[in-house]
Design a protein around this motif. Structure first.
Motif, PDB file in Angstrom:
ATOM      1  N   SER A 108       0.748  -1.004   0.162  1.00  0.00           N
ATOM      2  CA  SER A 108       0.101   0.087  -0.078  1.00  0.00           C
ATOM      3  C   SER A 108       0.971   1.256   0.134  1.00  0.00           C
ATOM      4  N   GLY A 109       0.302   2.399  -0.751  1.00  0.00           N
ATOM      5  CA  GLY A 109       1.220   3.502  -0.662  1.00  0.00           C
ATOM      6  C   GLY A 109       0.592   4.691   0.379  1.00  0.00           C
ATOM      7  N   PHE A 110      -0.197   3.829   1.210  1.00  0.00           N
ATOM      8  CA  PHE A 110      -0.723   4.861   2.385  1.00  0.00           C
ATOM      9  C   PHE A 110      -1.507   6.066   1.845  1.00  0.00           C
ATOM     10  N   SER A 111      -0.782   7.302   2.211  1.00  0.00           N
ATOM     11  CA  SER A 111      -1.248   8.571   1.634  1.00  0.00           C
ATOM     12  C   SER A 111      -0.112   9.325   0.753  1.00  0.00           C
ATOM     13  N   SER A 112       0.962   8.660   0.159  1.00  0.00           N
ATOM     14  CA  SER A 112       2.091   9.339  -0.132  1.00  0.00           C
ATOM     15  C   SER A 112       1.739   9.061  -1.782  1.00  0.00           C
ATOM     16  N   THR A 113       1.735  10.273  -2.323  1.00  0.00           N
ATOM     17  CA  THR A 113       1.396  10.376  -3.803  1.00  0.00           C
ATOM     18  C   THR A 113       2.513   9.790  -4.479  1.00  0.00           C
ATOM     19  N   ILE A 114       3.879   9.957  -3.944  1.00  0.00           N
ATOM     20  CA  ILE A 114       4.907   9.765  -4.695  1.00  0.00           C
ATOM     21  C   ILE A 114       5.005   8.080  -4.613  1.00  0.00           C
ATOM     22  N   LYS A 115       4.865   7.464  -3.490  1.00  0.00           N
ATOM     23  CA  LYS A 115       4.587   6.070  -3.469  1.00  0.00           C
ATOM     24  C   LYS A 115       3.688   5.286  -4.325  1.00  0.00           C
ATOM     25  N   TRP A 116       2.548   6.129  -4.387  1.00  0.00           N
ATOM     26  CA  TRP A 116       1.580   5.553  -5.144  1.00  0.00           C
ATOM     27  C   TRP A 116       1.934   5.564  -6.670  1.00  0.00           C
ATOM     28  N   ALA A 117       2.523   6.459  -7.239  1.00  0.00           N
ATOM     29  CA  ALA A 117       3.132   6.579  -8.504  1.00  0.00           C
ATOM     30  C   ALA A 117       4.170   5.629  -8.629  1.00  0.00           C
ATOM     31  N   GLN A 118       4.918   5.284  -7.903  1.00  0.00           N
ATOM     32  CA  GLN A 118       5.782   4.101  -8.038  1.00  0.00           C
ATOM     33  C   GLN A 118       5.168   2.961  -7.862  1.00  0.00           C
ATOM     34  N   ILE A 119       4.202   2.625  -7.355  1.00  0.00           N
ATOM     35  CA  ILE A 119       3.354   1.448  -7.079  1.00  0.00           C
ATOM     36  C   ILE A 119       2.768   1.210  -8.602  1.00  0.00           C
ATOM     37  N   LEU A 120       2.327   2.172  -9.085  1.00  0.00           N
ATOM     38  CA  LEU A 120       1.409   2.038 -10.205  1.00  0.00           C
ATOM     39  C   LEU A 120       2.473   1.640 -11.592  1.00  0.00           C
ATOM     40  N   GLY A 121       3.780   2.078 -11.388  1.00  0.00           N
ATOM     41  CA  GLY A 121       4.553   1.809 -12.339  1.00  0.00           C
ATOM     42  C   GLY A 121       5.160   0.410 -12.289  1.00  0.00           C
ATOM     43  N   ARG A 122       5.107  -0.116 -10.965  1.00  0.00           N
ATOM     44  CA  ARG A 122       5.567  -1.612 -10.841  1.00  0.00           C
ATOM     45  C   ARG A 122       4.554  -2.374 -11.319  1.00  0.00           C
ATOM     46  N   ALA A 123       3.367  -1.832 -10.750  1.00  0.00           N
ATOM     47  CA  ALA A 123       2.161  -2.994 -11.100  1.00  0.00           C
ATOM     48  C   ALA A 123       1.847  -3.123 -12.590  1.00  0.00           C
ATOM     49  N   VAL A 124       1.921  -2.266 -13.383  1.00  0.00           N
ATOM     50  CA  VAL A 124       1.988  -2.386 -14.827  1.00  0.00           C
ATOM     51  C   VAL A 124       2.973  -3.351 -15.297  1.00  0.00           C
ATOM     52  N   LYS A 125       4.370  -3.298 -14.811  1.00  0.00           N
ATOM     53  CA  LYS A 125       5.265  -4.369 -15.081  1.00  0.00           C
ATOM     54  C   LYS A 125       4.844  -5.618 -14.700  1.00  0.00           C
ATOM     55  N   ASN A 126       4.460  -5.757 -13.333  1.00  0.00           N
ATOM     56  CA  ASN A 126       4.222  -7.154 -13.056  1.00  0.00           C
ATOM     57  C   ASN A 126       2.748  -7.765 -13.708  1.00  0.00           C
ATOM     58  N   ARG A 176       2.535  -4.332  12.319  1.00  0.00           N
ATOM     59  CA  ARG A 176       2.415  -2.966  12.513  1.00  0.00           C
ATOM     60  C   ARG A 176       3.514  -2.197  12.955  1.00  0.00           C
ATOM     61  N   GLN A 177       4.847  -2.890  12.066  1.00  0.00           N
ATOM     62  CA  GLN A 177       6.219  -2.063  12.448  1.00  0.00           C
ATOM     63  C   GLN A 177       6.608  -1.298  11.328  1.00  0.00           C
ATOM     64  N   GLU A 178       5.919  -1.118  10.143  1.00  0.00           N
ATOM     65  CA  GLU A 178       6.221  -0.215   8.990  1.00  0.00           C
ATOM     66  C   GLU A 178       6.231   1.259   9.468  1.00  0.00           C
ATOM     67  N   PRO A 179       7.173   2.007   8.777  1.00  0.00           N
ATOM     68  CA  PRO A 179       7.296   3.429   9.141  1.00  0.00           C
ATOM     69  C   PRO A 179       6.035   4.050   9.068  1.00  0.00           C
ATOM     70  N   GLU A 180       5.098   3.761   8.241  1.00  0.00           N
ATOM     71  CA  GLU A 180       3.784   4.601   8.007  1.00  0.00           C
ATOM     72  C   GLU A 180       2.875   4.376   9.463  1.00  0.00           C
TER      73      GLU A 180
END
Length: 432
Positions: free
Chosen positions: A83-101, A423-427
């Protein structure tokens, strides 16, 4: 201006979800795995992990990580993204990787997924996105009772059963025969239906003949088709056999023998926060069940604590969330499962204090009860009070409770927290 931001946020969420749905369809059409879907009020993640351990002995298997089981979480799981939680940058990166996957990710024979539901129509929506070939329902309990969620156990059942009602004659349903609601589905599903039981129900295809708790786990005799199989599982609590049985049944239906399945599960470990045994300070033992809590789960945890060998037994019980109008009754009911065998009760949160109040009314000495508001307070209170042979159970809900924070303070080796606590992730650091 505020309304515009909210509109953009909602639009972005819908756009992301639609893109993920398209990518998931592309991936599933490309690799065509057998999809195993798991739902229920208790034990979804643990059952998913146990099924994975059994099937991977003979097949290429992928399971959704952690508990990604919502309308977006399920899609992310299939595309192997966090999950990208509330980070726009993380969501952009996730979507890019999701397309490749979606276009290039490796394939597998089985895909094991959780289907979560905290309100009506959740399961129906999830199965419309990803329909399973094998559906498993673990247990129906009175959970998610807040406004806008479910009104009672019957409503939980009506939603959860959609996972297996959507299956056809070529599909398989695996159900818990011990559950009074699930037994209502007997003979009513199109799918081939198999049953498991820890209570000896006659309709069960797979059942427990005998089981005992030990300090290191469970010893059990499992019965199938009049054959009996000895088993040892290194997880605490007989009630966790409700995780092992559907995993073994799933294995049998897919070419993994009972003996092979038992062997695969011998050293199985529960996911973080679902009753892990952790070394505590000063030689104490921690029973970490801090991931979440419902009335039935709290009762099972207290039963385990009562039977667990130790010199002094301490229960740290936090609020049980999302119970709506049922919350007061449920918290008072917990007190019925506490007797003289418990040496000390620590409650965390306003609702959990009702447990303490009930015990005080029954004549418990105030010296055996500590009423606190936060997990940090509980950790600070106990950290210098633990002794060798103490057994400490920590059980509570997620939001505004977070007992894993207390667990970390009580661990002999807190540096291990990222690997063994939930629940030890930084988010999560700034989420109450």
């Amino acid at each position: 201006m505020g309304q515009a931001k909210q509109y953009i946020k909602r639009f972005s969420k819908v756009a992301v979800q639609k893109l993920l749905e398209i990518l998931v369809k592309i991936k599933l059409n490309r690799i065509r795995p057998t999809i195993i879907g798991i739902t229920g009020s208790i034990g979804k993640t643990s059952t998913k992990d146990a099924i994975y351990e059994v099937l991977k002995t003979k097949w290429k298997v992928f399971k959704n990580p952690k508990s990604l089981n919502t309308e977006i979480g399920l899609l992310l799981a299939i595309l192997e993204q966090p999950s990208g939680f509330s980070s726009t940058i993380k969501w952009a990166q996730i979507l890019g990787r999701a397309v490749k996957n979606a276009f290039n990710g490796i394939g597998y024979d089985f895909l094991v997924l959780e289907y979560g539901a905290d309100k009506p129509w959740d399961i129906k929506h999830l199965t419309s996105l990803v329909k399973p070939h094998i559906g498993i329902i673990t247990k129906i309990s009175r959970v998610h009772q807040d406004a806008g969620q479910f009104e009672g156990e019957k409503d939980v059942f009506e939603e959860k059963k959609r996972l297996v009602e959507c299956l056809d004659e070529q599909n398989v349903a695996i159900l818990n025969a011990d559950d009074k609601y699930l037994r209502k589905l007997h003979g009513k599903l199109r799918a081939k239906t198999f049953w498991y039981s820890t209570e000896g129900h006659t309709e069960a295809n797979l059942s427990i003949y005998h089981a005992t708790n030990t300090a290191s786990g469970i010893l059990a005799t499992i019965q199938m088709d009049n054959q009996k199989f000895k088993a040892q599982f290194d997880v605490p609590g007989i009630y966790h056999l409700n995780i092992m049985l559907p995993a073994l049944m799933c294995g049998v239906l897919n070419g993994v023998t009972i003996e092979e399945g038992i062997s695969a599960l011998k050293n199985f470990r529960l996911p973080p926060g679902r009753m892990s045994i952790i070394e505590g300070k000063n030689g104490a033992v921690i029973l970490d069940s801090s991931y979440n809590a419902s009335l039935e789960a709290v009762k099972e945890a207290l039963n385990l604590l009562r039977e667990f060998p130790g010199k002094r037994k301490i229960a740290v019980i936090g609020n049980m969330n999302e119970l709506g109008d049922y919350a007061v009754e449920a918290h008072k009911d917990v007190a019925k499962n506490i007797g003289p065998w418990l040496d000390e009760l620590v409650t965390v949160g306003q609702m959990a204090s009702l447990i303490a109040e009930q015990l005080l009314k029954k004549g418990w000495p105030e010296s055996k009860i500590k009423i606190l508001l936060t997990a940090d307070e509980a950790g600070k209170y106990l950290v210098d009070r633990l002794h060798s042979g103490d057994i400490v159970l920590l059980k509570g809900s997620q939001n505004r409770v977070r007992l894993e924070r207390a667990v970390k303070m009580l661990m002999a080796n807190p540096a291990q927290a990222p690997e063994i606590l939930c629940r030890q992730e930084p988010e999560w650091k700034n989420i109450e």
